[in-house]
Write an enzyme that holds these catalytic residues in place. Structure first.
Site, PDB file in Angstrom:
ATOM      1  N   CYS A 165      41.711  39.666  40.550  1.00 27.14           N
ATOM      2  CA  CYS A 165      41.985  38.985  41.818  1.00 27.14           C
ATOM      3  C   CYS A 165      43.067  37.927  41.619  1.00 27.14           C
ATOM      4  CB  CYS A 165      40.704  38.336  42.344  1.00 27.14           C
ATOM      5  SG  CYS A 165      40.924  37.490  43.923  1.00 27.14           S
ATOM      6  N   VAL A 166      44.178  38.082  42.329  1.00 32.58           N
ATOM      7  CA  VAL A 166      45.266  37.109  42.197  1.00 32.58           C
ATOM      8  C   VAL A 166      44.898  35.768  42.808  1.00 32.58           C
ATOM      9  CG1 VAL A 166      47.057  38.877  42.109  1.00 32.58           C
ATOM     10  CG2 VAL A 166      46.341  37.971  44.330  1.00 32.58           C
TER      11      VAL A 166
END
Length: 317
Positions: A165-166
């Site tokens: 997850c960025v």
């Protein structure tokens, strides 16, 4: 053809490197959105209403909104930074399985057997969900525990990897999946509260009613409403997806793999599936932490050992 394949591999590598570099930028972006929301809701709107105390009802509504907002904000930030700073789970050095699933033996592998297995696995690509056999990661040059996957962004194998997850600048895996789900929950509740609280101001913005405040404050309120509405709707969809994943004891990656698997051996029923992520202690369900007892009696929370269904016979997977 060879050049094209090389160029594609290089582009993927550069993409993964770029994602690693987004770290501090994404954290600052999240904090920036939180800051703008705080300014619009607390400093520009409900804070002044509470201080002015023009009416008992208005003051009570403002107090309730501010108390709920600060509580949800505290839980949101606690959950967020728990995901950011908690290692999702890596394969311990020199890890080996306690059970030789390949030959069906229940005794630990001997040193010689382990060395032979390491040599044999380097030339084989084995599937976790398509076969009960032990798996090997060519990139990490190590055996892979059940439900473990390699993350190209992190450059390592992650236990029960869900996705990278960025927004949290980290992989979501066995050790921080619960924290990620709580982050989604409190983000949804927080943004929904802000959206509903600023809705009257948003409606007034398009009406002929004179709205007190500076143009900058009005613009910030408008932007905050739009941002929080967008996040509310997007996070809601994401939450629904992950509720479905938790109820089936699967991950985002495994959900795609299950499409060709008629029998999912890790599905223990909704109650036990829930405990595999949140634990049994109800006092810990809504905070990013686990009780010592849950960590001791639920091996799945450690990310290395997962119970399977009692009717699983090893066939058809």
């Amino acid at each position: 053809m060879h050049r094209s394949g090389t160029a594609m591999a290089w582009n993927v590598f550069k993409f993964c490197t770029a994602l690693r570099g987004l770290g501090s930028v994404m954290i600052l972006l999240v904090l920036g959105i939180v800051g703008v929301t705080y300014y619009a809701l607390v400093l520009c709107n409900y804070g002044p209403v509470l201080l002015a105390a023009t009416g008992a009802l208005d003051a009570l509504v403002a107090l309730v909104v501010l108390v709920l907002f600060h509580f949800l904000l505290a839980m949101l930030l606690w959950s967020y930074f728990s995901v950011v700073f908690t290692d999702p789970g890596g394969v311990p050095p020199n890890w080996r399985p306690d059970v030789d699933e390949e030959s069906g033996e229940t005794a630990p592998l001997s040193t010689a057997e382990f060395s032979d297995l390491m040599n044999s696995q380097q030339s084989m690509a084995l599937s976790d969900t398509g076969s009960p056999r032990i798996r090997y990661c060519r990139k990490c040059n190590q055996l892979k525990p059940p439900r473990c996957h390699h993350c190209s962004v992190c450059g390592r194998c992650v236990l029960k990897m869900d996705h990278h997850c960025v927004w949290v600048v980290n992989c979501v895996g066995a050790l921080n999946y619960k924290f990620f789900l709580l982050f989604l929950l409190y983000t949804f509740l927080e943004t929904a509260l802000v959206t509903l609280s600023l809705l009257p101001h948003f409606i007034a913005f398009f009406s002929d009613v004179e709205i007190p405040g500076t143009p900058g404050a009005l613009a910030t309120t408008f932007l905050t409403f739009v941002l929080n509405l967008a996040f509310t709707l997007s996070v809601l969809g994401f939450m629904i997806m992950h509720v479905s994943l938790v109820s089936g004891n699967t991950t985002t990656i495994e959900a795609y793999e299950k499409k060709t698997t008629p029998f999912w051996k890790y599905d223990l029923g909704r109650k036990r599936n829930f405990a595999q992520v949140f634990g049994n202690n109800k006092w810990y369900w809504f905070i990013p932490s686990y009780s010592e007892e849950d960590l001791r009696i639920i091996p799945a929370l450690q990310g290395l050992d997962y119970p399977v269904r009692s009717d699983f016979d090893g066939q058809g997977l």
